[in-house]
Scaffold this motif. Sequence first.
Motif, PDB file in Angstrom:
ATOM      1  N   GLU A 298      43.630  36.096  25.471  1.00  0.00           N
ATOM      2  CA  GLU A 298      43.326  34.744  26.011  1.00  0.00           C
ATOM      3  C   GLU A 298      42.097  34.569  26.343  1.00  0.00           C
ATOM      4  O   GLU A 298      41.343  33.354  26.166  1.00  0.00           O
ATOM      5  CB  GLU A 298      44.294  34.199  27.103  1.00  0.00           C
ATOM      6  N   TRP A 299      41.340  35.420  27.052  1.00  0.00           N
ATOM      7  CA  TRP A 299      39.950  35.191  27.421  1.00  0.00           C
ATOM      8  C   TRP A 299      39.100  35.171  26.188  1.00  0.00           C
ATOM      9  O   TRP A 299      38.133  34.244  26.025  1.00  0.00           O
ATOM     10  CB  TRP A 299      39.509  36.571  28.206  1.00  0.00           C
ATOM     11  N   VAL A 300      39.261  35.708  25.070  1.00  0.00           N
ATOM     12  CA  VAL A 300      38.822  35.403  23.784  1.00  0.00           C
ATOM     13  C   VAL A 300      38.783  34.276  23.217  1.00  0.00           C
ATOM     14  O   VAL A 300      37.874  33.778  22.686  1.00  0.00           O
ATOM     15  CB  VAL A 300      39.116  36.756  22.832  1.00  0.00           C
TER      16      VAL A 300
ATOM     17  N   ALA B  88      36.378  29.050  22.415  1.00  0.00           N
ATOM     18  CA  ALA B  88      36.595  27.587  22.515  1.00  0.00           C
ATOM     19  C   ALA B  88      35.407  26.879  23.178  1.00  0.00           C
ATOM     20  O   ALA B  88      34.656  25.968  23.048  1.00  0.00           O
ATOM     21  CB  ALA B  88      37.965  27.100  23.268  1.00  0.00           C
ATOM     22  N   ARG B  89      35.045  27.737  24.274  1.00  0.00           N
ATOM     23  CA  ARG B  89      33.720  27.108  25.278  1.00  0.00           C
ATOM     24  C   ARG B  89      32.625  27.240  24.500  1.00  0.00           C
ATOM     25  O   ARG B  89      31.689  26.397  24.601  1.00  0.00           O
ATOM     26  CB  ARG B  89      33.830  27.859  26.275  1.00  0.00           C
ATOM     27  N   THR B  90      32.534  28.268  23.467  1.00  0.00           N
ATOM     28  CA  THR B  90      31.011  28.318  22.943  1.00  0.00           C
ATOM     29  C   THR B  90      30.960  27.405  22.022  1.00  0.00           C
ATOM     30  O   THR B  90      29.859  26.904  21.588  1.00  0.00           O
ATOM     31  CB  THR B  90      31.152  29.718  22.160  1.00  0.00           C
TER      32      THR B  90
ATOM     33  N   GLY C 294      32.344  24.456  21.849  1.00  0.00           N
ATOM     34  CA  GLY C 294      32.827  23.279  22.456  1.00  0.00           C
ATOM     35  C   GLY C 294      34.184  22.690  22.106  1.00  0.00           C
ATOM     36  O   GLY C 294      34.557  21.413  22.229  1.00  0.00           O
ATOM     37  N   ARG C 295      35.190  23.309  21.343  1.00  0.00           N
ATOM     38  CA  ARG C 295      36.382  22.738  21.171  1.00  0.00           C
ATOM     39  C   ARG C 295      37.407  23.132  22.067  1.00  0.00           C
ATOM     40  O   ARG C 295      37.024  24.092  23.003  1.00  0.00           O
ATOM     41  CB  ARG C 295      36.817  23.498  19.723  1.00  0.00           C
ATOM     42  N   PRO C 296      38.527  22.339  22.265  1.00  0.00           N
ATOM     43  CA  PRO C 296      39.563  22.625  23.270  1.00  0.00           C
ATOM     44  C   PRO C 296      40.212  24.047  22.732  1.00  0.00           C
ATOM     45  O   PRO C 296      40.333  24.347  21.787  1.00  0.00           O
ATOM     46  CB  PRO C 296      40.638  21.367  22.975  1.00  0.00           C
ATOM     47  N   ALA C 297      40.531  24.571  23.725  1.00  0.00           N
ATOM     48  CA  ALA C 297      41.147  25.914  23.788  1.00  0.00           C
ATOM     49  C   ALA C 297      42.673  25.949  22.934  1.00  0.00           C
ATOM     50  O   ALA C 297      43.450  24.720  23.687  1.00  0.00           O
ATOM     51  CB  ALA C 297      41.462  26.727  25.063  1.00  0.00           C
ATOM     52  N   SER C 298      42.977  26.552  22.193  1.00  0.00           N
ATOM     53  CA  SER C 298      44.325  26.422  21.679  1.00  0.00           C
ATOM     54  C   SER C 298      45.342  27.133  22.395  1.00  0.00           C
ATOM     55  O   SER C 298      45.185  28.094  22.898  1.00  0.00           O
ATOM     56  CB  SER C 298      44.507  27.084  20.393  1.00  0.00           C
ATOM     57  N   ARG C 299      46.431  26.710  22.921  1.00  0.00           N
ATOM     58  CA  ARG C 299      47.563  27.260  23.699  1.00  0.00           C
ATOM     59  C   ARG C 299      48.660  27.478  22.838  1.00  0.00           C
ATOM     60  O   ARG C 299      49.394  27.208  22.199  1.00  0.00           O
ATOM     61  CB  ARG C 299      47.862  26.240  24.792  1.00  0.00           C
TER      62      ARG C 299
END
Length: 108
Positions: free
Chosen positions: A92-94, A99-101, A103-108
Amino acid sequence: MTMQAPERSPAAPDRTRSSDPAYDKARERARALQGLFVHLFVFAAVNGALFLINWATRGPQGDWWFYWPLLGWGVAVVIHLATTFLPVFSPEWVERRAARTTGRPASR
């Protein structure tokens, strides 16, 4: 007499091919813990044996050397503990970091 596997009921859950993400995640977590427990058991058994060998063969000077492999392997055990329990090493951290790198929202 032939041995036959019991027939599976259509309602019985197939745990070998689960489509339940929560179950898959729990199974992955259980495997990680199993690997850690095996590592801790082997660590204790081998280092206990090294201690006994050192104790039985240390000679008149009483030189102790068993703690060197204990310390080295202990570092590996601490790393294994960290990768098992700290969320910074999780898949999940990856995803969050990627996503942060980008600029996209993190997928859940």
